[in-house]
Design a protein around this motif. Sequence first.
Motif: not given
Length: 171
Positions: A122-126
């Motif tokens: 989720l952090r990488d996508k954000a």
Amino acid sequence: MATRRSHRTTEYRQMYVYGNTVRQPEAMPKRREEIRQPKRRVSSQVRKNRNRARQISPAYVIFFAIAAICAVFVCVQYLQLKAELQTRSENITALQEELSSLTEENDTAYHAAENSVNIQELRDKAINELGMVEPSAGQVIEYESPTSDYVKQYENIPKSGAIAQSADVSK
């Protein structure tokens, strides 16, 4: 013990009648009524007291009736309270079972949601796809938690939905 048995057996032997004649019953003792003793003189005051003691006055009847009614009323109230207590106890048990099942369902759903999300992904996508950046030291404002668990909104949220926008993000 041996003397008792021998005594009993002799009683039984004496009671057995040989032949066709039966003993005549002994004369019955005289009743007390038949035994006349000289009458004692009783004063009129004693006679009045005895008659008054034999009678139940209306005040006693009313008192006992009221006491009986009160006793019945208390018993009925007790039984009603007992029935209400039983009903409430059953209701509490049912609600506790419902709470237990809902808590179990909630915990299961929470763990399923928690396990379905990968925080690193989720952090990488954000950061990579949406262009979000981590806040710098000057952008984070810490404050003490208020005593209540809610937040008051003093201004309206803009229609665009964004309160502030970073200059690095392209549209």
